[in-house]
Motif scaffolding. Structure first.
Motif, short mmCIF file in Angstrom:
data_model
loop_
_atom_site.label_atom_id
_atom_site.label_comp_id
_atom_site.label_asym_id
_atom_site.label_seq_id
_atom_site.Cartn_x
_atom_site.Cartn_y
_atom_site.Cartn_z
N GLU A 129 0.81 -1.22 0.00
CA GLU A 129 0.00 0.00 0.00
C GLU A 129 0.84 1.27 0.00
OE1 GLU A 129 -0.11 -1.56 4.36
OE2 GLU A 129 -0.12 -2.39 2.32
N ASP A 130 2.16 1.11 0.25
CA ASP A 130 3.05 2.28 0.24
C ASP A 130 3.60 2.59 -1.15
OD1 ASP A 130 2.77 2.59 2.97
OD2 ASP A 130 4.45 1.27 3.44
N ILE A 131 3.25 1.76 -2.13
CA ILE A 131 3.78 1.95 -3.49
C ILE A 131 2.64 2.39 -4.41
CG2 ILE A 131 5.01 0.89 -5.41
CD1 ILE A 131 6.05 -1.20 -3.42
N THR A 132 2.84 3.51 -5.09
CA THR A 132 1.84 4.05 -6.01
C THR A 132 2.47 4.36 -7.35
OG1 THR A 132 0.61 5.05 -4.17
CG2 THR A 132 0.15 5.89 -6.37
N LEU A 133 1.78 4.00 -8.39
CA LEU A 133 2.24 4.32 -9.73
C LEU A 133 1.58 5.62 -10.17
CD1 LEU A 133 3.94 2.99 -12.08
CD2 LEU A 133 1.74 2.26 -13.03
N VAL A 134 2.39 6.60 -10.55
CA VAL A 134 1.88 7.89 -11.02
C VAL A 134 2.29 8.04 -12.48
CG1 VAL A 134 1.93 10.39 -10.73
CG2 VAL A 134 2.06 8.89 -8.72
N GLY A 135 1.33 8.38 -13.32
CA GLY A 135 1.66 8.46 -14.74
C GLY A 135 0.79 9.42 -15.52
N GLY A 136 1.13 9.53 -16.80
CA GLY A 136 0.37 10.40 -17.69
C GLY A 136 0.27 9.79 -19.07
N LEU A 137 -0.85 10.02 -19.73
CA LEU A 137 -1.11 9.48 -21.05
C LEU A 137 -1.37 10.65 -22.00
CD1 LEU A 137 -1.47 6.62 -22.36
CD2 LEU A 137 -3.92 6.91 -21.99
N ASN A 138 -0.63 10.70 -23.10
CA ASN A 138 -0.79 11.77 -24.09
C ASN A 138 -1.12 11.17 -25.45
OD1 ASN A 138 -0.43 14.51 -23.08
ND2 ASN A 138 1.60 13.81 -22.44
N PHE A 139 -2.08 11.77 -26.13
CA PHE A 139 -2.47 11.34 -27.47
C PHE A 139 -1.88 12.32 -28.48
CE2 PHE A 139 -5.57 9.72 -24.51
CZ PHE A 139 -5.78 8.41 -24.94
N GLU A 140 -0.95 11.84 -29.26
CA GLU A 140 -0.30 12.67 -30.27
C GLU A 140 -0.59 12.11 -31.65
OE1 GLU A 140 0.90 15.32 -29.23
OE2 GLU A 140 1.25 14.92 -27.09
N LYS A 141 -0.21 12.86 -32.66
CA LYS A 141 -0.46 12.43 -34.03
C LYS A 141 0.31 11.15 -34.32
CE LYS A 141 -0.62 14.16 -38.76
NZ LYS A 141 -0.34 15.31 -39.66
N GLY A 142 -0.43 10.07 -34.51
CA GLY A 142 0.18 8.79 -34.88
C GLY A 142 0.74 8.00 -33.72
N LYS A 143 0.58 8.48 -32.48
CA LYS A 143 1.13 7.70 -31.37
C LYS A 143 0.44 8.06 -30.06
CE LYS A 143 4.83 10.90 -30.04
NZ LYS A 143 6.28 11.05 -29.78
N ILE A 144 0.55 7.14 -29.12
CA ILE A 144 0.07 7.36 -27.76
C ILE A 144 1.29 7.23 -26.85
CG2 ILE A 144 -1.43 6.54 -25.91
CD1 ILE A 144 -3.25 5.35 -28.03
N ALA A 145 1.56 8.27 -26.07
CA ALA A 145 2.73 8.27 -25.20
C ALA A 145 2.32 8.06 -23.75
CB ALA A 145 3.48 9.59 -25.33
#
Length: 318
Positions: free
Chosen positions: A235-251
Motif C-alpha cells: 500500500e506504500d507503493i503508487t504508480l503515477v503516470g500520464g497518457l498523451n495522445f499525439e499524431k500517430g502515437k500514444i505516449a
C-alpha cells in the motif's frame, strides 16, 4: 476626522474579509476519498482540441444535429440545448477544468467528478433533460440536489457535480447518504492531502493517473509482494503516470511514488541494476516482429539485488 476614517476603513476591511470567507466555495477535488486506490484526471479541453471537435468543419455538423432535434422539442427546451451545444460552459459545468474518475473502498461506486461553474445553469440543463424524460425531476437532499437516470445518480451543489454509477434502489439510497459526507470533506481528509495526488496534479498530460498497488486484486498482489522485505508494504507503493495522445502515437509515462524510506531504498537499488540498452541484439530480430522489449541490465547490480531477496535465495542456489 482621521480617527473616524481609520475606524470606517477597519470596519470595511473586516466586512470584506468576512464576505470573502462566506462566499468561498470548496475545491471540488475534496470529494475524492482519502482511501481512493485509483484516480484519473481527464482534460476534456485538450482531448477535444486534438480530436478536432473545435474545427470549423465540425460547425456544420453541429448545426445539422440541432436542426434535426428542433422539430421534436418545445421552444424553451431547444433554446437551452442550442445554448449548450454552441457553448458547453452554458451547461453549468466547467469543461475547462479536469474531470476526475476514482475507485475507493469507502465509496464503492464508479464515480466521475466535475467542477460546477454555474449552479443555476446546471439546474436549467437538468430541467431540460427531465422534460425530455432523460432523467427524473431534480430533488433535494442533505446539502445537495440530485437526479437519477438509468444506472446513474447525478448529485451537485454550488461547486461540485458527481455522476455515480449505481444499480437498484438500495445502492442509490446508500450512495445518496455517503455523498452528503463526501461533499463535507476538506482537503485534510480527502485524497488532496496525498503526496501521490499532488504529484499527479503537477503533470500536464491529457490523462493523468495514480494507481496504488492496493488496487491490484489480492491474488496477484500477494504474488508481487512475495519476497519483499517485511518493512515494504504494497500500500506504500503508487504508480503515477500520464497518457498523451499525439499524431500517430500514444505516449505513456509512469514512475513509482512512495513516502516509505525502505521502499525508496529498494527502488534505488533496482534502478542501479539497470542502465542504458546498447541494442546489441536488435539486429537479430526480423522487421516483422510485432512486439520487442529491450532492457539494459547491469549484471553485478542485478546479482546483488537478487542475493538480498530471501525468496530468491531459497528457490535458487547462488
Amino acid at each position: 476626522m482621521a480617527k473616524k476614517m481609520i475606524s470606517r476603513l477597519s470596519v470595511l476591511t473586516v466586512l470584506i474579509v468576512f464576505l470573502t470567507a462566506c462566499s468561498k466555495t470548496s475545491e471540488y477535488t475534496n470529494v475524492i476519498p482519502a482511501d481512493a486506490s485509483v484516480v484519473a484526471s481527464i482534460n476534456l479541453k485538450f482531448l477535444a482540441s486534438k480530436a478536432g471537435l473545435n474545427d470549423k468543419e465540425n460547425e456544420t455538423a453541429k448545426q445539422k444535429v440541432l436542426e434535426a432535434l428542433k422539430s421534436g422539442m418545445n421552444a424553451a427546451t431547444f433554446q437551452q440545448l442550442e445554448k449548450v451545444m454552441k457553448n458547453p460552459s452554458e451547461s453549468g459545468i466547467d469543461i475547462e477544468s479536469p474531470f476526475y474518475v476514482f475507485s475507493s473502498s469507502s465509496f464503492p461506486y464508479p464515480t466521475v467528478v466535475g467542477k460546477v461553474s454555474n449552479e443555476d445553469n446546471l439546474h436549467a440543463s437538468l430541467d431540460m433533460m427531465a422534460k425530455e424524460q432523460i432523467c427524473q425531476p431534480i430533488s433535494e437532499a442533505d446539502g445537495y440536489s440530485f437526479t437519477t437516470m438509468t444506472g446513474s445518480l447525478l448529485a451537485f451543489n454550488s461547486s461540485t457535480v458527481l455522476v455515480v454509477n449505481v444499480s437498484g434502489t438500495t445502492q442509490t439510497e446508500k450512495a445518496k447518504e455517503a455523498i452528503t459526507n463526501l461533499l463535507k470533506q476538506t482537503a485534510d481528509n480527502s485524497i488532496v492531502k496525498s503526496g501521490a495526488f499532488q504529484k499527479m496534479e503537477k503533470q500536464k498530460s491529457d490523462i493523468n493517473f495514480l494507481a496504488s498497488m492496493e488496487a491490484i486484486p489480492a491474488t496477484y498482489r500477494n504474488q508481487i509482494s512475495m519476497g519483499l522485505p517485511t518493512e515494504v508494504k504494497t500500500e506504500d507503493i503508487t504508480l503515477v503516470g500520464g497518457l498523451n495522445f499525439e499524431k500517430g502515437k500514444i505516449a505513456l509515462k509512469t514512475e513509482n511514488y512512495t513516502e516509505n524510506e525502505a521502499v525508496k531504498a529498494l527502488i534505488k537499488k533496482q534502478m542501479e541494476s539497470f542502465g542504458k540498452a546498447n541494442n546489441t541484439f536488435v539486429k537479430y530480430f526480423p522487421s516483422s516482429t510485432l512486439m520487442f522489449l529491450n532492457i539494459g541490465v547491469k549484471g553485478e547490480g542485478l546479482y546483488n539485488l537478487l542475493s538480498e531477496n530471501k525468496e530468491f535465495r531459497n528457490t535458487i542456489s547462488i
